[in-house]
Design an enzyme around this catalytic site. Structure first.
Site, PDB file in Angstrom:
ATOM      1  N   ASN A 213       0.882  -1.645   0.336  1.00 13.65           N
ATOM      2  CA  ASN A 213       0.561  -0.298   0.166  1.00 13.65           C
ATOM      3  C   ASN A 213       1.177   1.310  -0.114  1.00 13.65           C
ATOM      4  OD1 ASN A 213       0.756   0.649   2.681  1.00 13.65           O
ATOM      5  ND2 ASN A 213      -0.399  -1.098   3.399  1.00 13.65           N
ATOM      6  N   PRO A 310      -3.063 -11.798  10.612  1.00 11.75           N
ATOM      7  CA  PRO A 310      -3.447 -11.517  11.966  1.00 11.75           C
ATOM      8  C   PRO A 310      -3.930  -9.896  12.858  1.00 11.75           C
ATOM      9  CG  PRO A 310      -1.251 -12.319  11.909  1.00 11.75           C
ATOM     10  CD  PRO A 310      -2.305 -12.195  10.531  1.00 11.75           C
ATOM     11  N   ILE A 312      -2.234  -7.535  14.749  1.00  9.29           N
ATOM     12  CA  ILE A 312      -1.159  -7.595  15.610  1.00  9.29           C
ATOM     13  C   ILE A 312      -1.537  -6.589  16.779  1.00  9.29           C
ATOM     14  CG2 ILE A 312       1.117  -6.549  15.359  1.00  9.29           C
ATOM     15  CD1 ILE A 312       1.084  -7.025  12.678  1.00  9.29           C
TER      16      ILE A 312
HETATM   17  O1  C5P Z   1      -7.909  -2.195  11.427  1.00 10.52           O
HETATM   18  P1  C5P Z   1      -7.327  -1.267  10.651  1.00 10.52           P
HETATM   19  O2  C5P Z   1      -5.754  -1.956   9.833  1.00 10.52           O
HETATM   20  O3  C5P Z   1      -7.791  -0.235   9.985  1.00 10.52           O
HETATM   21  O4  C5P Z   1      -6.889  -0.997  12.105  1.00 10.52           O
HETATM   22  C1  C5P Z   1      -5.790   0.161  11.700  1.00 10.52           C
HETATM   23  C2  C5P Z   1      -4.541   0.511  13.023  1.00 10.52           C
HETATM   24  O5  C5P Z   1      -4.199  -1.538  13.685  1.00 10.52           O
HETATM   25  C3  C5P Z   1      -3.191   0.609  13.092  1.00 10.52           C
HETATM   26  O6  C5P Z   1      -2.925   1.288  14.500  1.00 10.52           O
HETATM   27  C4  C5P Z   1      -2.484  -0.702  12.401  1.00 10.52           C
HETATM   28  O7  C5P Z   1      -0.819  -1.031  12.982  1.00 10.52           O
HETATM   29  C5  C5P Z   1      -3.554  -1.800  13.607  1.00 10.52           C
HETATM   30  N1  C5P Z   1      -3.747  -3.095  12.794  1.00 10.52           N
HETATM   31  C6  C5P Z   1      -2.979  -3.964  13.263  1.00 10.52           C
HETATM   32  N2  C5P Z   1      -2.840  -5.621  12.339  1.00 10.52           N
HETATM   33  C7  C5P Z   1      -2.907  -5.641  11.096  1.00 10.52           C
HETATM   34  C8  C5P Z   1      -3.862  -4.207  10.960  1.00 10.52           C
HETATM   35  C9  C5P Z   1      -4.224  -3.683  11.726  1.00 10.52           C
HETATM   36  O8  C5P Z   1      -1.263  -3.900  13.725  1.00 10.52           O
HETATM   37  N3  C5P Z   1      -2.671  -6.855  10.758  1.00 10.52           N
END
Ligand code: C5P
Length: 404
Positions: A213, A310, A312
């Site tokens: 991205n 996952p 994280i």
């Molecule tokens: O669900 P979304 O991707 O919008 O959430 C964003 C937040 O969750 C960010 O802080 C991102 O670093 C974290 N995140 C994560 N692991 C993922 C997806 C998002 O740690 N697989």
């Protein structure tokens, strides 16, 4: 960024070939908004002329304690009283030995000795041959100078002007500048260990292709830098970006979401704050092709199956330490619209005490951003500014919350 606005820096040069870097440093200080007064030892003037330093600092240079330009004829007193910091770069082995003994037989050493020790910090950027650097006398002198209150910067490593290779090179001007800027930041996170994720992830399709991205990593790197400036120990887990590592930050490079998760799990136990800035891919290709997927001319399109990565942040936020307050977790939400609504929803879904919303398309790759801080009590805007400015404000917010 005018990080040194309203700061008056006395830039001291002692004798060494690294004096050529002091010209660049002087320019960088001026560009960062500082007023710079150059003071040179006699030996320094053998390596670079006062004319050059005067032109770059836009002030006449002081080289002698007998300079009669000062009405009271006390340049060493006047110069050191006006300074927000004295930075000696390069600081030669001989100059540091002299300082250590409180000797004051030229203007530069005299001024350092005469500085009001509680108000005017003294920073030294050592520069010398690797044997001189390693010599027990130099190491002993440095330890004592630190004990006497001086800030002795690191040295660089690599090829030296003498042709030898090793420790002892003066840091590069931008590194010295970063250390000086950092020095002036309040140490709001002293004693804390901050873990930051930043950048995109890259999910392989085959050996030459993948899905990623537009995250540039700039916001996360700015947060890592701001946390380090605030005195924290910082570990930065970075997706594939080509940004330079902020000074004093431990960087772990990863590519995929699974690698990012593994790196986070490896370092999170030592952390007291976790800031998840990374734009982690939601899905990865279920089976990565071993060889490049070929266009065979048949017109058949490849079919990719996906599986979910996952989360994280959500995983870490559910851990016992996070739940009991031993680990403060901050999430980011990059949205395209309805920022407050989505950020609130994400705050709940991720189970974090603080969520930072921003408009993805407006921030990806940019140096500026605007943030919306959302917690259980409400929201607060951090208006449009440079990402480092916002990162420092966010660090201050985090510090305030973990102190409560
Ligand atoms: O669900 P979304 O991707 O919008 O959430 C964003 C937040 O969750 C960010 O802080 C991102 O670093 C974290 N995140 C994560 N692991 C993922 C997806 C998002 O740690 N697989």
């Amino acid at each position: 960024m005018n990080d040194l606005a309203n700061k008056h820096i006395v830039l001291g040069l002692s004798g060494g070939i690294a004096c050529y870097k002091a010209a660049e440093l002087c320019r960088a200080l001026v560009k960062a908004g500082a007023s710079v007064q150059v003071v040179m030892s006699e030996a320094a003037a053998q390596f670079i002329t006062p004319v050059t330093m005067q032109a770059l600092s836009n002030r006449s240079v002081y080289t002698s304690q007998w300079d009669a330009r000062e009405p009271n004829n006390m340049a060493h007193i006047n110069l050191s009283r006006e300074a927000d910091a004295i930075l000696v770069a390069p600081a030669s082995a001989d100059f540091m030995a002299k300082l250590l003994h409180g000797r004051a037989d030229d203007l530069l050493s005299l001024m350092c000795l005469a500085r009001p020790i509680a108000q005017v910090p003294l920073m030294l950027a050592p520069a010398m041959n690797r044997e001189m650097w390693q010599h027990p006398a130099t190491q002993r002198n440095m330890a004592q100078l630190k004990a006497d209150g001086a800030f002795v910067l690191d040295v660089g490593q690599g090829e030296q002007a003498c042709g030898e290779t090793g420790d002892g090179r003066m840091l590069e001007p931008e590194e010295i500048l970063a250390d000086l800027i950092s020095h002036f930041q309040p140490k709001l996170l002293a004693g804390q260990h901050v873990l930051v994720t930043a950048g995109p992830t890259f999910e392989k399709i085959d050996p030459v292709r993948g899905i990623t991205n537009l995250s540039s990593g700039k916001m996360g790197f700015a947060i890592a830098r701001a946390a380090a400036e605030a005195g924290a120990q910082v570990t930065l887990v970075a997706g594939p970006v080509s940004l330079p590592t902020p000074r004093g930050v431990q960087r772990v490079n990863v590519q995929s979401a699974l690698q990012m998760q593994a790196a986070v799990l490896q370092h999170v136990d030592a952390a007291s704050v976790f800031v998840a800035t990374a734009a982690v891919a939601d899905w990865r290709v279920a089976e990565v092709a071993e060889h490049k997927i070929k266009k065979d001319g048949s017109g058949d399109l490849p079919v990719l199956q996906f599986t979910e990565n996952p989360d994280i942040l959500a995983g870490v936020a559910q851990s016992e330490r996070a739940q009991s307050g031993g680990l403060f977790c901050v999430g980011f939400a990059a949205e395209s619209h309805d920022l407050l609504h989505h950020a609130k929803a994400k705050l709940a879904r991720k189970g974090v005490p603080l969520l930072v919303g921003n408009i993805g398309p407006a921030t990806f790759g940019q140096d500026d951003n605007a943030l919306l801080l959302v917690d259980a009590h409400g929201s607060q805007e951090l208006p449009h500014a440079h990402k480092l400015v916002l990162a420092r404000q966010l660090v201050a917010e985090i510090a305030r919350r973990i102190r409560r």
